[in-house]
Write an enzyme that holds these catalytic residues in place. Structure first.
Site, short mmCIF file in Angstrom:
data_model
loop_
_atom_site.label_atom_id
_atom_site.label_comp_id
_atom_site.label_asym_id
_atom_site.label_seq_id
_atom_site.Cartn_x
_atom_site.Cartn_y
_atom_site.Cartn_z
N ASP A 31 0.83 -1.12 0.00
CA ASP A 31 0.20 0.00 -0.21
C ASP A 31 0.95 1.43 -0.05
O ASP A 31 1.80 1.28 0.67
CB ASP A 31 -0.94 0.06 1.23
CG ASP A 31 -1.96 1.00 1.12
OD1 ASP A 31 -3.19 0.45 1.30
OD2 ASP A 31 -1.80 2.02 1.04
N ILE A 32 0.41 2.47 -0.87
CA ILE A 32 1.49 3.46 -0.99
C ILE A 32 1.16 4.26 0.37
O ILE A 32 2.33 5.13 0.50
CB ILE A 32 0.83 3.96 -2.18
CG1 ILE A 32 2.06 5.10 -2.74
CG2 ILE A 32 -0.58 5.09 -1.89
CD1 ILE A 32 1.80 5.57 -4.19
N ASN A 87 -12.85 -3.05 2.69
CA ASN A 87 -13.89 -2.03 2.62
C ASN A 87 -14.69 -2.54 1.31
O ASN A 87 -14.14 -2.38 0.04
CB ASN A 87 -13.33 -0.73 2.36
CG ASN A 87 -12.67 -0.41 3.92
OD1 ASN A 87 -13.04 -0.62 4.93
ND2 ASN A 87 -11.63 0.38 3.53
N GLN A 94 -14.76 2.42 1.09
CA GLN A 94 -13.84 2.02 0.10
C GLN A 94 -13.55 3.23 -1.07
O GLN A 94 -14.49 3.77 -1.38
CB GLN A 94 -14.69 0.96 -0.81
CG GLN A 94 -13.98 0.54 -1.91
CD GLN A 94 -14.57 -0.74 -2.81
OE1 GLN A 94 -15.83 -0.91 -2.55
NE2 GLN A 94 -13.98 -1.45 -3.40
N HIS A 100 -10.12 -5.22 -3.26
CA HIS A 100 -8.93 -5.40 -2.51
C HIS A 100 -8.89 -5.85 -0.87
O HIS A 100 -9.78 -5.29 -0.21
CB HIS A 100 -8.01 -4.00 -2.67
CG HIS A 100 -8.52 -2.83 -2.03
ND1 HIS A 100 -9.61 -2.12 -3.17
CD2 HIS A 100 -8.47 -2.15 -1.02
CE1 HIS A 100 -9.88 -1.14 -2.22
NE2 HIS A 100 -9.24 -0.95 -0.77
N HIS A 102 -7.08 -5.81 2.44
CA HIS A 102 -5.97 -5.16 3.00
C HIS A 102 -5.39 -6.17 4.16
O HIS A 102 -6.16 -6.80 4.77
CB HIS A 102 -6.47 -3.81 4.00
CG HIS A 102 -6.98 -2.80 3.53
ND1 HIS A 102 -6.16 -1.67 3.09
CD2 HIS A 102 -8.07 -2.26 2.77
CE1 HIS A 102 -6.76 -0.62 2.50
NE2 HIS A 102 -8.02 -1.27 2.33
P1 5GP Z 1 -9.90 1.52 0.25
O1 5GP Z 1 -10.20 2.89 1.39
O2 5GP Z 1 -10.25 1.65 -1.02
O3 5GP Z 1 -10.06 0.37 1.21
O4 5GP Z 1 -8.40 1.39 0.45
C1 5GP Z 1 -7.47 1.92 -0.84
C2 5GP Z 1 -6.18 1.76 -0.47
O5 5GP Z 1 -5.40 1.84 -1.63
C3 5GP Z 1 -5.40 2.72 0.39
O6 5GP Z 1 -4.70 2.34 1.59
C4 5GP Z 1 -4.49 3.52 -0.49
O7 5GP Z 1 -3.39 3.94 0.42
C5 5GP Z 1 -4.07 2.47 -1.60
N1 5GP Z 1 -3.85 3.46 -2.69
C6 5GP Z 1 -4.38 4.26 -3.57
N2 5GP Z 1 -3.68 4.58 -4.54
C7 5GP Z 1 -2.62 3.63 -4.43
C8 5GP Z 1 -1.48 3.55 -5.55
O8 5GP Z 1 -1.57 4.12 -6.64
N3 5GP Z 1 -0.52 2.61 -5.10
C9 5GP Z 1 -0.57 1.84 -4.07
N4 5GP Z 1 0.40 1.08 -3.95
N5 5GP Z 1 -1.64 2.05 -3.33
C10 5GP Z 1 -2.62 2.66 -3.43
#
Ligand code: 5GP
Ligand code: ZN
Length: 115
Positions: A31-32, A87, A94, A100, A102
């Protein structure tokens, strides 16, 4: 593949990522914005927004990939445990509408919460 989807761009190599695991139908990468060192996202290569949209076979691959790598992620960062979460839908928080999982390594006394 959805052109505007950031995770599809990662699958296709249009956006760089630090890959942790890959097979025919699944990819895992760091995760970034990690909540903890080793925070990993496990995704199906096929673009679907939500768990219920997954083909059953892709769901099987996804969980099999999780099963294969979770202990390795924990071991790599010396974590005895992990929080594993999805999420599922915008209202749940989400942000990226591509399924995805986590995997967030956890340790005693860290400041992460419980679900
Ligand atoms: P969500 O809130 O949708 O469950 O989590 C999305 C996750 O994707 C976040 O933890 C965010 O840091 C990660 N993320 C978003 N854009 C990128 C990206 O371009 N590269 C990577 N490696 N992670 C990303
Ligand atoms: Zn996508």
């Amino acid at each position: 593949m959805a052109d505007s989807c950031v995770f599809c761009a990662i699958v296709e190599g249009r956006i760089p990522s630090h890959k942790v695991y890959e097979d025919e139908k699944t990819l895992a990468f760091l995760d970034i914005h990690p909540s903890a060192p080793g925070h990993t996202l496990v995704i199906p290569k096929a673009h679907v927004a939500r768990v219920e949209d997954l083909l059953e076979e892709d769901a099987r691959y996804l969980f099999a990939a999780l099963h294969r790598i979770v202990w390795r992620i924990q071991e790599a960062v010396g974590a005895p445990a992990s929080t594993i979460s999805i999420n599922n839908g915008r209202e749940s928080g989400q942000e990226v509408p591509h399924v995805h999982i986590h995997v967030i390594p956890r340790g005693k006394g860290d400041r992460g919460g419980i679900i």
